[in-house]
Design an enzyme around this catalytic site. Structure first.
Site, PDB file in Angstrom:
ATOM      1  CE  LYS A 161      -3.212  -2.757   0.206  1.00 23.00           C
ATOM      2  NZ  LYS A 161      -4.129  -3.335  -1.027  1.00 23.00           N
TER       3      LYS A 161
ATOM      4  CG  ASP B  27      -4.040  -1.005  -3.795  1.00 24.68           C
ATOM      5  OD1 ASP B  27      -4.521   0.091  -4.343  1.00 24.68           O
ATOM      6  OD2 ASP B  27      -4.779  -1.997  -3.107  1.00 24.68           O
TER       7      ASP B  27
ATOM      8  CD  GLU C 121      -5.408  -3.284  -6.915  1.00 22.72           C
ATOM      9  OE1 GLU C 121      -5.413  -4.205  -8.010  1.00 22.72           O
ATOM     10  OE2 GLU C 121      -5.888  -3.292  -5.922  1.00 22.72           O
TER      11      GLU C 121
ATOM     12  CG  ASP D  81      -9.401  -2.699  -5.756  1.00 24.29           C
ATOM     13  OD1 ASP D  81     -10.611  -3.240  -5.812  1.00 24.29           O
ATOM     14  OD2 ASP D  81      -8.651  -3.020  -4.906  1.00 24.29           O
TER      15      ASP D  81
ATOM     16  CE  LYS E 136      -9.979  -6.102  -3.079  1.00 23.08           C
ATOM     17  NZ  LYS E 136      -9.914  -4.769  -2.799  1.00 23.08           N
TER      18      LYS E 136
HETATM   19 MG    MG Z   1      -6.570  -2.671  -4.057  1.00 17.82          MG
END
Ligand code: MG
Length: 379
Positions: A165, A193, A218, A241, A265
């Site tokens: 992240k 991400d 991402e 995402d 997701k």
């Molecule tokens: Mg993500």
């Protein structure tokens, strides 16, 4: 076959350690999980789970799941769970939008159908490919050294894919990415991400500064419009995402060439019925897929792995194993478990997992009954 009862449980799932996202702007200590059991009039029961990743990550929250199910239940009771698209349409007519509240009901229907036909859900989705699905770790934002330390912990468990992240200070993000790439091992993949955190300028600043590394980023910015604006200005591959919610989003992503990768997701996209259409469109356009839960137990992980396993290995990048991050397990002893950095569908029919009722405790709502068929809310 008809759906005769819907029972709902709420469970707080503490994380093993606090988790920070996007440069630390979002912090989580526990997740608000909802478990749904659908009972069919032939005695088969199916399970669904909706566990948003807190209430600040996506426009979804635990109480919203349960309120949505209260509205949806009368429209779903009495329907045939094998006619999943009729259940989907009934839910869409009853409550437009609110995909995250519909997802656990959809999931439980697929579980029932799998059990009714004696096949794993992945087979119902087109066929289970045999290759195990790699798991991506979820590396909380921190200093470059701290993030590498977390990757080292996951390496010991067999993980070879990591979702690191980033998304805060642009200069530090460049440093993070270069440091982690320098320490990336052969055969490992790291997805960077940003979780929507960068402005368009920040995204271009970071992505162009590390373009020589051949990385994938991402959700660098907030919207699909933002991504459309930066797409022609960077050589980094992009994954979408959070802004992939509907089939219409996927049509735009594929048609306008916004991304080379998508992260499906399931809870955000409304469950397996809607997500399989997104999968098909991605495959038709050579777009590779991550398939993940938004969070949750081995039950939520199982749903993601069943869809992931229906994707050929060359298009399937990884799933997630959120269960590894939880300090509680309500499905102990059953289901799909982490094995050397991978999850793989078992031959069990349906989703192949049943929560432990003793660990779930008392339900918070029950709709329908074999006696009256009338909604009954316990809350
Ligand atoms: Mg993500």
């Amino acid at each position: 076959m008809k759906i005769s009862a819907i029972t709902v449980w709420r469970k707080e799932l503490p994380l093993k350690k606090p988790y920070r996202l996007s440069g630390g702007r979002l912090r989580f200590d526990a997740l608000d999980a909802t478990f749904v059991r659908l009972e069919a009039d032939n005695g088969i029961t199916g399970w669904g789970e909706a566990t948003p990743w807190g209430h600040t990550y996506l426009p979804a929250h635990g109480p919203g799941v349960r309120a949505g199910i209260e509205t949806l239940a009368p429209a779903v009771l009495g329907l045939d769970p094998c006619r999943i698209e009729l259940v989907e349409r009934a839910m869409d007519l009853c409550l437009p939008g609110h995909l995250y509240a519909k997802a656990p009901i959809d999931m439980a229907c697929w579980d029932i159908v799998g059990q009714a036909f004696g096949r794993p859900v992945a087979d119902l989705l087109g066929g289970c490919h045999p290759d195990p699905t790699p798991i991506a770790s979820s590396i909380s934002t921190g200093t470059p050294e701290d993030m590498l330390g977390l990757i080292e912990e996951y390496r010991k468990l067999g993980y070879r894919v990591h979702s690191a992240k980033v998304g805060a200070d642009a200069d530090l993000d460049i440093e993070r990415i270069r440091f982690l790439e320098m320490h990336r091992r052969p055969g490992e993949r790291i997805l960077y991400d940003a979780n929507r955190a960068w402005t368009r300028r920040e995204a271009l600043l970071v992505m162009n500064a590390v373009a020589d590394l051949g990385i994938t980023v991402e959700q660098p910015c907030e919207t699909l419009d933002d991504i459309a604006a930066i797409r022609p200005l960077t050589r980094c591959a992009i994954s979408v995402d959070e802004r992939l919610e509907t089939l219409q989003d996927m049509i735009r992503i594929a048609g306008d060439g916004l991304a080379e990768v998508v992260n499906i997701k399931l809870n955000r996209c409304g469950g397996l019925t809607k997500s399989r259409r997104i999968r098909d469109l991605a495959l038709a356009h050579g777009i590779q897929c991550y398939v993940m839960a938004t969070g949750g137990t081995a039950l939520a992980d199982a749903e993601a792995v069943h869809l992931a396993q229906s994707i050929p290995a060359e298009h399937r990048l990884a799933t997630w194993c959120c269960q590894d991050m939880l300090a509680a397990d309500v499905t102990e002893g059953s289901g799909i478990r982490h094995d050397d950095g991978c999850l793989v569908v078992t031959g069990a029919p349906g989703l192949g997992i049943t929560p432990d009722l003793a660990k779930l405790g008392e339900p918070v709502a029950q709709y329908g009954s074999q006696n009256t068929g009338r909604p009954r809310n316990l809350s």
